[in-house]
Design a protein around this motif. Structure first.
Motif, short mmCIF file in Angstrom:
data_model
loop_
_atom_site.label_atom_id
_atom_site.label_comp_id
_atom_site.label_asym_id
_atom_site.label_seq_id
_atom_site.Cartn_x
_atom_site.Cartn_y
_atom_site.Cartn_z
N GLY A 46 1.31 -1.04 0.02
CA GLY A 46 -0.20 0.08 -0.05
C GLY A 46 1.15 0.69 0.27
N ASP A 48 0.75 5.16 1.93
CA ASP A 48 0.41 6.24 2.70
C ASP A 48 0.44 8.19 1.86
OD1 ASP A 48 0.69 4.95 4.76
OD2 ASP A 48 3.24 5.62 4.96
N ALA A 242 -8.44 -4.82 2.57
CA ALA A 242 -8.37 -2.88 2.52
C ALA A 242 -8.45 -2.76 3.23
CB ALA A 242 -7.96 -2.62 0.89
N TYR A 244 -8.62 1.94 4.54
CA TYR A 244 -8.09 2.52 3.89
C TYR A 244 -8.63 3.99 5.30
CZ TYR A 244 -7.70 6.25 0.66
OH TYR A 244 -7.72 7.83 -0.29
N ARG A 246 -9.22 8.12 5.68
CA ARG A 246 -8.79 9.52 5.55
C ARG A 246 -8.54 10.28 6.45
NH1 ARG A 246 -7.93 10.54 0.25
NH2 ARG A 246 -7.89 12.25 0.29
N ASN A 256 -3.29 10.41 4.46
CA ASN A 256 -4.04 8.94 3.96
C ASN A 256 -3.81 7.44 3.90
OD1 ASN A 256 -6.37 10.82 3.88
ND2 ASN A 256 -5.13 12.08 2.51
N TYR A 258 -3.45 3.61 3.28
CA TYR A 258 -3.41 2.18 2.68
C TYR A 258 -2.75 1.38 2.62
CZ TYR A 258 -6.39 -0.81 -1.45
OH TYR A 258 -6.96 -1.13 -2.33
N CYS A 260 -3.91 -2.99 2.10
CA CYS A 260 -4.14 -4.60 1.25
C CYS A 260 -3.14 -5.30 1.45
CB CYS A 260 -4.73 -3.82 0.15
SG CYS A 260 -3.82 -3.22 -1.40
N GLN A 266 -4.93 1.55 -7.05
CA GLN A 266 -5.09 2.28 -5.78
C GLN A 266 -5.89 3.68 -5.40
OE1 GLN A 266 -1.65 5.39 -7.43
NE2 GLN A 266 -3.16 7.11 -6.86
N PRO A 267 -5.84 3.30 -4.19
CA PRO A 267 -7.37 4.00 -3.38
C PRO A 267 -7.61 5.18 -4.50
CG PRO A 267 -5.60 4.34 -2.03
CD PRO A 267 -5.39 3.29 -2.98
N ASN A 269 -7.57 8.82 -4.47
CA ASN A 269 -7.51 10.19 -3.20
C ASN A 269 -8.73 11.66 -3.40
OD1 ASN A 269 -5.66 12.54 -1.75
ND2 ASN A 269 -5.01 13.04 -3.21
#
Length: 275
Positions: A46, A48, A242, A244, A246, A256, A258, A260, A266-267, A269
């Protein structure tokens, strides 16, 4: 000295307004990972995602420029950067003349990669792109309306329950009730969290009680998310997981994390309303 208590957090400091990369204060991830039983082989991957909203410098003629910056720090990096030192470092550009966006991006990428010990991706958004910065919500089913009784406010992984007799499910659950405290100053940190998993159904009431149990816990954002990930993985044993979070902004920065254990995009933003 790289322990958190030696960082600028909670101390009076003088603000430098000319470029100084020595302001960055790296803290090894290893100590907290050892605490939660994570060895050299990480059970997750993951990043940051940091967003900086107070970034300014001078062009070659002395006129101020501004930008929004996003920093993607890989979870496998050996260090995090303490957030106040990050703020002080960014402020050191305030009276620094630079040739342009590319020069700034190169400095940021080199300095943060050196501090974290891994390649950091830096994205800069000029004022013309500010209007495209939209707000949104973490996708998933919000469990905050569950009528639960809570009496634990320190992380208690034993709270977590799942129904191993039921068929595996894939679902995404969210909560806006995650609160923890800064490891050094004790100041509150507020966050929304998204948990996606494939496995035995997690009891939602137990998950919400578990998330609320962080309310008096002192730890940095990245460490809290890794603790949540490891606790859910151990207690509920999902095949895929996963986590995540915020976190709300402090000093012009939001963080933030994340984590997994499966490959995928990727997540997003996505800036939430509280950010």
């Amino acid at each position: 000295m790289s322990e958190a208590e030696f960082s600028p957090l909670g101390k009076a400091v003088s603000y430098k307004t000319e470029y100084d990369p020595t302001l960055l204060f790296p803290i090894p991830r290893k100590g907290k990972r050892d605490e939660i039983g994570v060895g050299s082989t990480l059970p997750f991957m993951g990043m940051d995602i940091w967003n900086a909203y107070e970034l300014s410098w001078l062009n070659q003629r002395g006129k101020p420029e501004v930008a929004i910056a996003t920093f993607l720090i890989p979870a496998e990096s050996p260090n995090i950067v303490e957030s106040k030192s990050f703020k002080l470092y960014l402020n050191s550009f305030n009276q620094t003349k630079l040739a342009g966006f590319e020069a700034l991006q190169s400095l940021l990428q080199a300095d943060l990669s050196a501090a974290t010990g891994a390649p950091v991706i830096v994205q800069l958004f000029e004022p013309a792109a500010f209007a495209a910065q939209k707000m949104g919500d973490l996708k998933g089913y919000c469990i905050d309306n569950l009528d639960i009784e809570v009496d634990q406010y320190e992380p208690a992984p034993g709270i977590l329950k799942c129904d191993e007799l039921n068929a595996p499910v894939e679902e995404t659950l969210t909560s806006n009730l995650l609160k923890s405290n800064c490891l050094v100053t004790g100041q509150p940190d507020w966050a929304s969290v998204q948990i996606h998993y494939v496995g035995a159904p997690i009891n939602r009431e137990s998950l919400l009680r578990y998330l609320v149990s962080f309310r008096n816990h002192n730890e940095f954002h990245e460490q809290c998310v890794e603790r949540i990930f490891v606790d859910i993985l151990r207690e509920c044993k999902p095949m895929k997981l996963a986590v995540y979070a915020r976190y709300t902004r402090r000093g012009g920065l939001d963080i933030n994390p994340y984590r997994c254990n499966f490959s995928g995009p990727q997540p997003t933003n996505i800036r939430t309303a509280r950010q």
